[in-house]
Design an enzyme around this catalytic site. Structure first.
Site, PDB file in Angstrom:
ATOM      1  N   HIS A  38      -0.417 -10.076  -0.614  1.00 30.17           N
ATOM      2  CA  HIS A  38      -0.304  -9.772  -1.935  1.00 30.17           C
ATOM      3  C   HIS A  38       0.735 -10.910  -2.536  1.00 30.17           C
ATOM      4  O   HIS A  38       1.657 -10.708  -3.431  1.00 30.17           O
ATOM      5  CB  HIS A  38       0.292  -8.462  -2.190  1.00 30.17           C
ATOM      6  CG  HIS A  38      -0.517  -7.362  -2.436  1.00 30.17           C
ATOM      7  ND1 HIS A  38      -0.494  -6.393  -1.387  1.00 30.17           N
ATOM      8  CD2 HIS A  38      -1.426  -7.179  -3.027  1.00 30.17           C
ATOM      9  CE1 HIS A  38      -1.225  -5.503  -1.841  1.00 30.17           C
ATOM     10  NE2 HIS A  38      -2.093  -5.761  -2.694  1.00 30.17           N
ATOM     11  N   GLU A  77      -4.924 -13.481   2.965  1.00 35.79           N
ATOM     12  CA  GLU A  77      -4.941 -13.455   1.417  1.00 35.79           C
ATOM     13  C   GLU A  77      -3.817 -13.810   0.765  1.00 35.79           C
ATOM     14  O   GLU A  77      -2.868 -12.844   1.309  1.00 35.79           O
ATOM     15  CB  GLU A  77      -5.626 -12.284   0.972  1.00 35.79           C
ATOM     16  CG  GLU A  77      -5.831 -12.260  -0.576  1.00 35.79           C
ATOM     17  CD  GLU A  77      -6.596 -11.213  -1.185  1.00 35.79           C
ATOM     18  OE1 GLU A  77      -6.449 -10.517  -2.216  1.00 35.79           O
ATOM     19  OE2 GLU A  77      -7.517 -10.602  -0.513  1.00 35.79           O
ATOM     20  N   HIS A  85     -12.753 -11.024  -6.632  1.00 36.12           N
ATOM     21  CA  HIS A  85     -11.716  -9.857  -6.445  1.00 36.12           C
ATOM     22  C   HIS A  85     -12.146  -8.879  -7.409  1.00 36.12           C
ATOM     23  O   HIS A  85     -12.731  -8.828  -8.354  1.00 36.12           O
ATOM     24  CB  HIS A  85     -10.318 -10.596  -6.932  1.00 36.12           C
ATOM     25  CG  HIS A  85      -9.277  -9.363  -7.038  1.00 36.12           C
ATOM     26  ND1 HIS A  85      -9.004  -8.948  -8.226  1.00 36.12           N
ATOM     27  CD2 HIS A  85      -8.623  -8.873  -6.387  1.00 36.12           C
ATOM     28  CE1 HIS A  85      -7.836  -8.055  -8.336  1.00 36.12           C
ATOM     29  NE2 HIS A  85      -7.784  -8.033  -6.752  1.00 36.12           N
TER      30      HIS A  85
END
Length: 390
Positions: A199, A223, A299
């Site tokens: 995140h 990520e 996404h």
């Protein structure tokens, strides 16, 4: 001439869900003079009111224009909005309208969107699961839920094991994160891809420590290991680690994407059709990714219209890895909004062959969950994490 007569943002809400950033949905209805209707989707998060207002503003440019003229409309909005390349609200409003225009064009020809984009490279789109681990803070919970996800037909899953760490990570928190990742790997076996969500919360030093600790569990990618805008952090991470980097959900323009691609900072780029410029912007980033031999994984975290659009995009993307999917972990009403047509089997969903984006918004469901736009209250647990994991 297909004149646009009306553009209306529609806010939907029932109750907060595990994907709290998507508890609200913002659909954008575009109506033509001859009565044709299509929808796009914008990003809600904590910005429901600003995005709602941005759609109203961008709509003033589009109403009265021919919906066939997608590229001229993009160019004109870029000319009008001095801060378009820096405004998330402007970008997501334009993206939502763009999606609807492409849907209208494809429906006019009676063809699926992927036909207008050059034809499907694949009839089934591989997906990975996200949003499945709500309420989990310990390894046992993650492992149990991971087994369920695999039993549902998924062979790749993403999760954030870092609880409430932010910027830095303590030795104790890193040990706990490793225990969670180890438990998931043990639960799903070596044939399932595990994807580690950071995140974008860490500085480079913490992210490097995490990578070295988790490398043994063979994650397919890490990520947003550092903050999105931290180019120097990405350079440092790249020089000191060997794991694949995924990022891109916060990109709002193709030139921004180019910077990460040109410097070799990303292995799996994750454009979001809801803020990269809709179908138009997504195609541009996909083409760049192919030129740099970088995989694409759109996404996909907000709602069913976005999901349908990105299935179509995934069908034509040459370097596709997988499409992100919260689909099975949304409340039922979100799936009902488009007739619940997507079903995972063997890690993939079928690409719809109906006209446009392949689904139709159920107006009765839309009216049932229509809500007034309002401010969203920040809480101790940030809106961007899966609920109950902070």
């Amino acid at each position: 001439m297909g004149e646009i007569s009306e553009i209306e943002p529609v806010v939907l809400y029932e109750q907060d869900i595990d994907a709290r950033w998507a508890s609200f949905s913002i659909l954008v209805r575009v109506v033509t003079k001859n009565g044709a209707v299509a929808y796009g989707e914008a990003v809600p998060t904590l910005r429901v009111l600003p995005v709602y207002s941005a759609v109203k503003q961008v709509a003033r440019l589009f109403v009265g224009r021919d919906y066939h003229d997608v590229l001229p409309a993009h160019r004109e909005w870029y000319r009008q909005d001095f801060f378009a390349s820096r405004s998330f609200e402007s970008a997501t409003a334009l993206s939502a309208i763009d999606m609807a225009l492409w849907d209208l064009k494809a429906r006019e020809f009676g063809a699926p969107l992927h036909d207008l984009l050059g034809g499907a490279l694949r009839r089934r789109v591989r997906v990975y699961a996200n949003g499945w681990y709500g309420g989990c803070r310990d390894p046992e919970c993650f492992a149990e839920k991971a087994r369920r996800v695999v039993a549902m037909g998924y062979d790749a899953l993403k999760f954030d094991p870092f609880t409430d760490s932010f910027i830095s990570i303590t030795p104790q928190a890193l040990k706990k994160a490793e225990a969670i990742v180890a438990a998931v790997r043990d639960a799903v076996g070596d044939e399932v891809d595990i994807l580690i969500e950071h995140h974008g919360r860490f500085d480079a030093n913490a992210a490097v420590d995490i990578a070295k600790r988790l490398e043994k569990y063979s994650p397919y990618f890490m990520e947003e290991p550092v903050h999105h805008e931290d180019i120097e952090g990405y350079r440092k991470y790249r020089s000191l680690t060997r794991l694949r980097v995924a990022m891109g959900e916060r990109l709002i323009g193709v030139k921004e994407a180019l910077q990460y691609l040109r410097e070799g900072l990303v292995d799996v780029i994750q454009p979001d059709a809801c803020n990269i410029g809709g179908v138009t912007g997504s195609l541009k980033v996909s083409t760049l990714a192919e030129a740099f031999s970088v995989e694409v994984s759109y996404h996909n975290a907000y709602g069913p219209v976005q999901f349908a659009v990105e299935v179509q995009l995934s069908a034509v993307t040459p370097t596709l890895y997988r499409l992100e999917s919260f689909y099975d972990f949304w409340p039922q009403w979100k799936r009902d909004l488009i007739g619940d047509p997507f079903h995972v089997s063997e890690g993939a969903v079928e690409v719809p062959r109906g006209p446009g984006i392949g689904v139709t918004v159920n107006e009765k469901v839309l009216e049932r969950y229509k809500a007034e736009p309002r401010e969203v209250e920040p809480t101790e647990e940030p809106v961007w994490v899966v609920r109950g994991t902070w």
